[in-house]
Design an enzyme around this catalytic site. Sequence first.
Site, short mmCIF file in Angstrom:
data_model
loop_
_atom_site.label_atom_id
_atom_site.label_comp_id
_atom_site.label_asym_id
_atom_site.label_seq_id
_atom_site.Cartn_x
_atom_site.Cartn_y
_atom_site.Cartn_z
N GLU A 181 34.64 25.68 51.64
CA GLU A 181 35.64 26.72 51.43
C GLU A 181 35.05 27.96 50.76
OE1 GLU A 181 37.89 22.79 50.40
OE2 GLU A 181 35.81 23.50 50.43
N CYS A 217 37.79 25.17 44.64
CA CYS A 217 38.11 25.85 45.90
C CYS A 217 39.53 26.40 45.88
CB CYS A 217 37.89 24.90 47.07
SG CYS A 217 36.12 24.49 47.27
#
Length: 157
Positions: free
Chosen positions: A60, A91
């Site tokens: 991510e 993330c």
Amino acid sequence: MTDKIKDEDFMSRALELANKAAELGEVPVGAVVVKKSTGEIVGEGYNLRESSKNPLAHAEIIAVGNASKRLGGWRLIDCEMFVTLEPCPMCCGAIINSRVERVVFGAYDKKAGSCESVTNLFELPYNHKPEIIGGVMEQECSKILSDFFKTLRNSKR
């Protein structure tokens, strides 16, 4: 094209990226950032923590960085993320800070998932709350992870 089909198309690309990670011996997680208005993939990433010796090299984070570079700014307005595994706290922080509008994930992460499984960081009073959709292509996303860890355990015997 329905939203479900579109979501599965982008999740399929995230799975392709997860396979690249697995080929490198990385935990197989892939992520794509998509510009909602055009349907264009503007950022991609897959786990590179082991290869890069960098704890920040999650799929991510890499996808957000690539999208920001491509779009020329840190705000990913009109963007959504497709990721094969429920994002961790780090993330989720990147998602909040980059203003990703929608997060679609595949497999739930009972150990570190911070959209639903362990906690939901997006319920806290931060300045941005993305829409969350979990369980898209969950079986396929879970299988690549379980196969990877099964192979890893067997190789250690």
